[in-house]
Scaffold this motif. Structure first.
Motif, PDB file in Angstrom:
ATOM      1  N   CYS A  14      28.197  10.877 -33.927  1.00  0.00           N
ATOM      2  CA  CYS A  14      29.443  10.272 -34.142  1.00  0.00           C
ATOM      3  C   CYS A  14      29.589   9.949 -35.394  1.00  0.00           C
ATOM      4  N   PHE A  15      30.958   9.142 -35.558  1.00  0.00           N
ATOM      5  CA  PHE A  15      31.142   8.997 -37.073  1.00  0.00           C
ATOM      6  C   PHE A  15      30.286   7.497 -37.467  1.00  0.00           C
ATOM      7  N   GLY A  16      30.081   6.790 -36.730  1.00  0.00           N
ATOM      8  CA  GLY A  16      28.956   5.141 -37.179  1.00  0.00           C
ATOM      9  C   GLY A  16      27.760   5.779 -37.211  1.00  0.00           C
ATOM     10  N   VAL A  17      27.292   7.070 -36.804  1.00  0.00           N
ATOM     11  CA  VAL A  17      25.808   7.323 -36.423  1.00  0.00           C
ATOM     12  C   VAL A  17      25.895   8.461 -37.738  1.00  0.00           C
ATOM     13  N   THR A  36      25.357  10.103 -29.050  1.00  0.00           N
ATOM     14  CA  THR A  36      25.794  10.142 -30.522  1.00  0.00           C
ATOM     15  C   THR A  36      24.811   9.984 -31.636  1.00  0.00           C
ATOM     16  N   ALA A  61      34.119   6.828 -29.668  1.00  0.00           N
ATOM     17  CA  ALA A  61      32.776   8.292 -29.447  1.00  0.00           C
ATOM     18  C   ALA A  61      32.431   8.641 -28.364  1.00  0.00           C
ATOM     19  N   ARG A  68      32.403  -0.008 -35.490  1.00  0.00           N
ATOM     20  CA  ARG A  68      33.052  -0.235 -34.008  1.00  0.00           C
ATOM     21  C   ARG A  68      32.570  -1.309 -33.473  1.00  0.00           C
ATOM     22  N   VAL A  69      31.152  -1.518 -33.964  1.00  0.00           N
ATOM     23  CA  VAL A  69      30.123  -2.689 -33.395  1.00  0.00           C
ATOM     24  C   VAL A  69      30.442  -3.628 -34.320  1.00  0.00           C
TER      25      VAL A  69
HETATM   26 FE1  F3S Z   1      29.076   5.912 -32.688  1.00  0.00          FE
HETATM   27 FE2  F3S Z   1      29.563   3.349 -33.749  1.00  0.00          FE
HETATM   28 FE3  F3S Z   1      30.448   4.437 -30.551  1.00  0.00          FE
HETATM   29  S1  F3S Z   1      27.265   4.472 -33.684  1.00  0.00           S
HETATM   30  S2  F3S Z   1      28.687   5.603 -30.601  1.00  0.00           S
HETATM   31  S3  F3S Z   1      30.583   5.025 -33.583  1.00  0.00           S
HETATM   32  S4  F3S Z   1      29.302   2.637 -31.854  1.00  0.00           S
END
Ligand code: F3S
Length: 285
Positions: free
Chosen positions: A12-15, A264, A195, A96-97
């Motif tokens: 996902c974009f966060g990772v 993800t 995501a 998102r966190v």
């Molecule tokens: Fe990825 Fe962040 Fe969502 S790490 S699963 S985009 S909370």
């Protein structure tokens, strides 16, 4: 044998953002230590180790001058300790966190007792509760929660980002169904990550078309385990494998089509290796 990949799969974009931040920091500083695993996937952790990014269990173990915060985030107390130790912080907390952390902080500021639907031992949930200033609890069973005597009358409910909408809705409904008479105010904010939910919908769709599903990802990854759960709920035989080596050929006996999805935090390399192994097992039959 037919093999199909889910339409939403992998990083996902966060990772991606967290890995890019750490790789950049390792290049600039030579070495970086991360407070806990940046993501729950051993392949990713080992790859980062080769680039100078090492995992430490606590701030006491940090030897260098730079410490990275994982995509799961931390509470304000940990940020303060990093400052007190005069360490430079690389913050890879997923946006998102961070949103869930802000929601918890605002709820607490407005006098609401914060209830996080999630795994109390997961670093993300610990961090989110930290932003509630100790004014909250994490739980996955709404009815058990209602047996606790000291729950205040004004509550705010949010979710760990990787939970499923179905389970979160059931959790919130059980609190309202069985406990509304105890509360003056119940505020609910949906903090489930887009995501995560998109991958769950795609995985359910995939499971509906095949007679065997593989979920590729870390055994301790929360979102990966959720994919396993939603696929199994459809009634289709589903296995979680972190690497291609974990595939048991007997699982393919009598199967005509296989679906593959991935968490993800699962790198493309792991997904492709699983695809390759399934293809060669299929060709040899
Ligand atoms: Fe990825 Fe962040 Fe969502 S790490 S699963 S985009 S909370």
């Amino acid at each position: 044998m037919e093999i199909e990949k889910a339409r939403e799969i992998g990083f996902c974009f966060g990772v991606r953002r967290a890995i890019n931040l750490l790789e950049g920091a390792a290049q600039r500083h030579g070495a970086v230590e991360t407070l806990g695993a940046v993501v729950h996937n051993q392949t990713v952790i080992k790859d980062l180790e080769r680039q100078g990014v090492n995992v430490v269990g606590s701030l006491d173990e940090v030897k260098g001058a730079v410490v990275a915060i994982s995509s799961h985030g931390v509470g304000p107390q940990v940020l303060q300790s990093i400052q007190d130790r005069k360490l430079q912080a690389i913050d890879a907390t997923c946006p998102r966190v961070r949103h869930a952390q802000r929601v918890a902080r605002e709820m607490s500021h407005h006098g609401l007792y914060v209830i996080v639907f999630g795994d109390a031992n997961h670093p993300e949930v610990k961090g989110v509760l930290g932003w509630a200033g100790g004014n909250g609890v994490a739980c996955v069973n709404g009815e058990i929660l209602l047996n606790i005597d000291k729950i205040p009358q004004n509550i705010g409910i949010l979710s760990q980002t990787t939970q499923s909408h179905e389970n979160f809705a059931r959790f919130a409904a059980s609190i309202v169904d069985h406990g509304l008479h105890r509360f003056k105010e119940v505020r609910l904010v949906n903090t489930i990550c887009h995501a995560t939910s998109k991958r769950q919908v795609a995985a359910i769709d995939l499971a509906g078309r095949h007679d065997l599903v593989f979920v590729v990802g870390g055994h301790s990854s929360s979102n990966t385990r959720r994919l396993l759960e939603v696929c199994r709920k459809t009634g289709v035989e589903t296995h979680l494998v972190e690497t291609a080596d974990e595939i048991e050929p007997a699982w393919l006996d009598g199967k005509l089509s296989v679906g593959i999805t991935a968490g993800t935090s699962t790198p493309d390399q792991a997904i492709n290796e699983v695809l390759g192994k399934l293809q060669s097992l299929s060709d040899s039959r």
